[in-house]
Structures are given as C-alpha cells and as structure tokens.
Design a protein around this motif. Structure first.
Motif, PDB file in Angstrom:
ATOM      1  N   VAL A   1     -11.403 -42.066  18.114  1.00  0.00           N
ATOM      2  CA  VAL A   1     -12.332 -40.961  17.849  1.00  0.00           C
ATOM      3  C   VAL A   1     -12.421 -40.648  16.361  1.00  0.00           C
ATOM      4  O   VAL A   1     -13.521 -40.538  15.796  1.00  0.00           O
ATOM      5  N   ALA A   2     -11.297 -40.480  15.703  1.00  0.00           N
ATOM      6  CA  ALA A   2     -11.317 -40.103  14.283  1.00  0.00           C
ATOM      7  C   ALA A   2     -12.005 -41.162  13.437  1.00  0.00           C
ATOM      8  O   ALA A   2     -12.788 -40.844  12.523  1.00  0.00           O
TER       9      ALA A   2
ATOM     10  N   ALA B   1     -15.801 -40.952  14.048  1.00  0.00           N
ATOM     11  CA  ALA B   1     -16.410 -39.787  13.402  1.00  0.00           C
ATOM     12  C   ALA B   1     -16.509 -39.977  11.893  1.00  0.00           C
ATOM     13  O   ALA B   1     -17.462 -39.486  11.260  1.00  0.00           O
TER      14      ALA B   1
ATOM     15  N   ILE C   1     -18.496 -38.896  21.124  1.00  0.00           N
ATOM     16  CA  ILE C   1     -18.420 -37.817  20.132  1.00  0.00           C
ATOM     17  C   ILE C   1     -19.727 -37.029  20.015  1.00  0.00           C
ATOM     18  O   ILE C   1     -19.886 -36.214  19.110  1.00  0.00           O
TER      19      ILE C   1
ATOM     20  N   PRO D   1      -9.885 -35.844  22.693  1.00  0.00           N
ATOM     21  CA  PRO D   1     -10.259 -35.853  21.277  1.00  0.00           C
ATOM     22  C   PRO D   1     -11.757 -36.031  21.051  1.00  0.00           C
ATOM     23  O   PRO D   1     -12.324 -35.424  20.129  1.00  0.00           O
ATOM     24  N   ALA D   2     -12.413 -36.846  21.874  1.00  0.00           N
ATOM     25  CA  ALA D   2     -13.858 -37.034  21.719  1.00  0.00           C
ATOM     26  C   ALA D   2     -14.606 -35.735  22.011  1.00  0.00           C
ATOM     27  O   ALA D   2     -15.533 -35.359  21.287  1.00  0.00           O
TER      28      ALA D   2
ATOM     29  N   GLN E   1     -14.092 -33.274  19.155  1.00  0.00           N
ATOM     30  CA  GLN E   1     -14.931 -33.659  18.016  1.00  0.00           C
ATOM     31  C   GLN E   1     -16.390 -33.320  18.284  1.00  0.00           C
ATOM     32  O   GLN E   1     -17.086 -32.771  17.418  1.00  0.00           O
TER      33      GLN E   1
ATOM     34  N   PHE F   1     -18.594 -30.566  16.191  1.00  0.00           N
ATOM     35  CA  PHE F   1     -19.753 -31.044  15.454  1.00  0.00           C
ATOM     36  C   PHE F   1     -21.010 -30.303  15.877  1.00  0.00           C
ATOM     37  O   PHE F   1     -21.800 -29.855  15.032  1.00  0.00           O
TER      38      PHE F   1
END
Length: 274
Positions: free
Chosen positions: A16-17, A20, A63, A85-86, A89, A93
């Motif tokens: 994920v990170a 992004a 995401i 986590p997705a 995020q 966002f």
C-alpha cells in the motif's frame, strides 16, 4: 493449503505505501487538479454515461483512486477492500480531497452483509480484481445482492485470454502457460516487486490467484439474476503485460507492438439486475 485471503492480504497490505507513493497512481495530480480523473475510469467514460447522483460502490477498491474518480463524476461512492492499510489510505486521501466517500474493510464476499442488500444503483469493479477470488459464482451473487432492481454492474477487467498467456521467457513469442477456466486450486506465485514504479523491496511475495473464463463470468451473472447489456473486448490494457512486446499510446494504453488485433487484452462488461 494456506488460506488464500491471509496470503494475499499480507502481500497487498505491504504494498500500500509503495503504491500510494508511486507516480503511477498519480495522487499528486488528484490533489493539484480537482477535475482529474484516473486513466481506468477515463478509458470507459463514454460507456459509463451520466452517473450523477447514483449510489455506487467500488469493490476491491485498493487505495481508492478510481473510487475518487467516480465520485468526481457525480456518484455518491462507497469503497470496499480486504486490506486495512489500503482502506486507511483510501479514506485519508478522499477526506483530504474533500470527497464524502465511506470506505469499508471486508472481504468482497461479505460485501452484502457489510454494506446492505439492494442498496446500490452502481457496482464498479476495475482492472486486476477478479483474479484474487476463487469463485466467480459467489462474486456474481454478491454483485446482484448489492444492487437495487435495475441497478448496474460496470466492470473493466483483464481478459482471461491474456491472463492465460505468459510472455516472459519465450523469445518473441507468448505462450499458453496458465489456465483459461476457473480451477479448484489456485495458481501460486512467489514474486517480488509490484506493478508500479517503486524502489521498495517486499518480503510478503506469495500470492494465490485464479483465472475466470468469459463464459463463466457471463453465466454466473445470468444465474445470479443479472441481464447482460454490453460486452466490449479491447486490444489494449492500462499496463504492459508482456514487457518488450507492447507499445504504449498517448492515453497510457498498452497494445502488442506487432499485430495487436491478435490479442483480446481487456474487456468492459455491463449488466443490470433483473
């Protein structure tokens, strides 16, 4: 066999990170231009039509960039993905951009329980989602369960013909290396890296995936109470599936450099709940 959800979730959570932060997801363009629409949604905008005011849900939303794009076209969107986590995020966002989108962490097969039956005018699913689920029949039942009568499914996905091919180590050729039809056992891969530009290195690289034939998808939807309204096959995809054998156009769509008419790379399918 390990639970495919546990295996795949570990892989997606870790990426994920990097996704992004990658320029490929174009988060900066979304922030800089309030009218910016991502490539996947832009490609199908003529087929989407006017979605203003529709209550929509994006399944397997990752995401949330395509979810935001649909919201910018006027739909009242929700998003669902199995990766915590997705979802974190995506929600952060969307909130930063000022969009009222509600994101939910859940397995796609649990979407009706989480989001409510017959609650949506539009179910959207984008590129690279269906390969992560083992039963297209259960997925079709989930889609039908989410939709109001007359509600619409909108799907653009990699074509099962392309998913069955491998272009890696065969010189100038692509080879028929993977199943076209849904199988009981998954295809198991243990590959590092990811599909976006990044220098990140990952440790969770094991994944389980399945192909689903076009006939299987259409039949599953019909048996779930859906009526097919449109099916268009495309010679392009929004990523380079066969490195060194494809050429990108000005819109970011990749086609075989030689004889692109030979390959059904993706398709757009629409169906309504009867």
């Amino acid at each position: 066999m390990d639970d495919y959800r546990v295996v795949n979730k570990a892989s997606w959570d870790e990426r994920v990170a990097a996704h992004a932060a990658s320029p490929d997801y174009k988060l900066a363009q979304y922030e800089q231009d309030p009218d910016f629409i991502g490539q996947v949604v832009s490609f199908d905008r003529p087929r989407l039509g006017d979605i203003s005011g529709l209550r929509g849900v994006h399944l397997q939303c990752h995401i949330g960039t395509d979810t935001v794009s649909l919201a910018r076209l006027g739909a009242r969107m929700s998003g669902l993905d199995f990766s915590g986590p997705a979802i974190a995020q995506a929600q952060a966002f969307a909130d930063k951009l000022g969009h009222e989108i509600d994101f939910h962490q859940a397995d796609v097969y649990d979407a009706v329980e989480v989001l409510g039956a017959a609650s949506y005018d539009l179910v959207f699913t984008g590129i690279g989602a269906l390969c992560w689920i083992p039963s297209i029949e259960r997925w079709a039942q989930t889609v039908a369960g989410l939709l109001k009568p007359g509600g619409r499914l909108f799907l653009r996905e990699g074509h099962p013909m392309m998913w069955a091919l491998e272009g890696g180590d065969h010189g100038d050729l692509v080879a028929l290396d993977y199943p076209y039809f849904e199988t009981a056992e998954p295809m198991v891969f243990d590959d590092g890296g990811t599909y976006v530009e990044t220098e990140a290195e990952f440790t969770n690289n094991l994944t389980h995936s399945w192909n689903h034939g076009l006939g299987e998808i259409v039949t599953a939807l019909f048996e779930a109470g859906m009526q097919l309204t449109s099916l268009m096959e495309h010679d392009s995809a929004p990523w380079q599936n066969f490195p060194g054998k494809m050429t990108v156009d000005a819109d970011g769509e990749w086609r075989l450099t030689e004889h692109p008419e030979r390959l059904a790379a993706t398709y757009t399918l629409q169906a309504v709940r009867r």
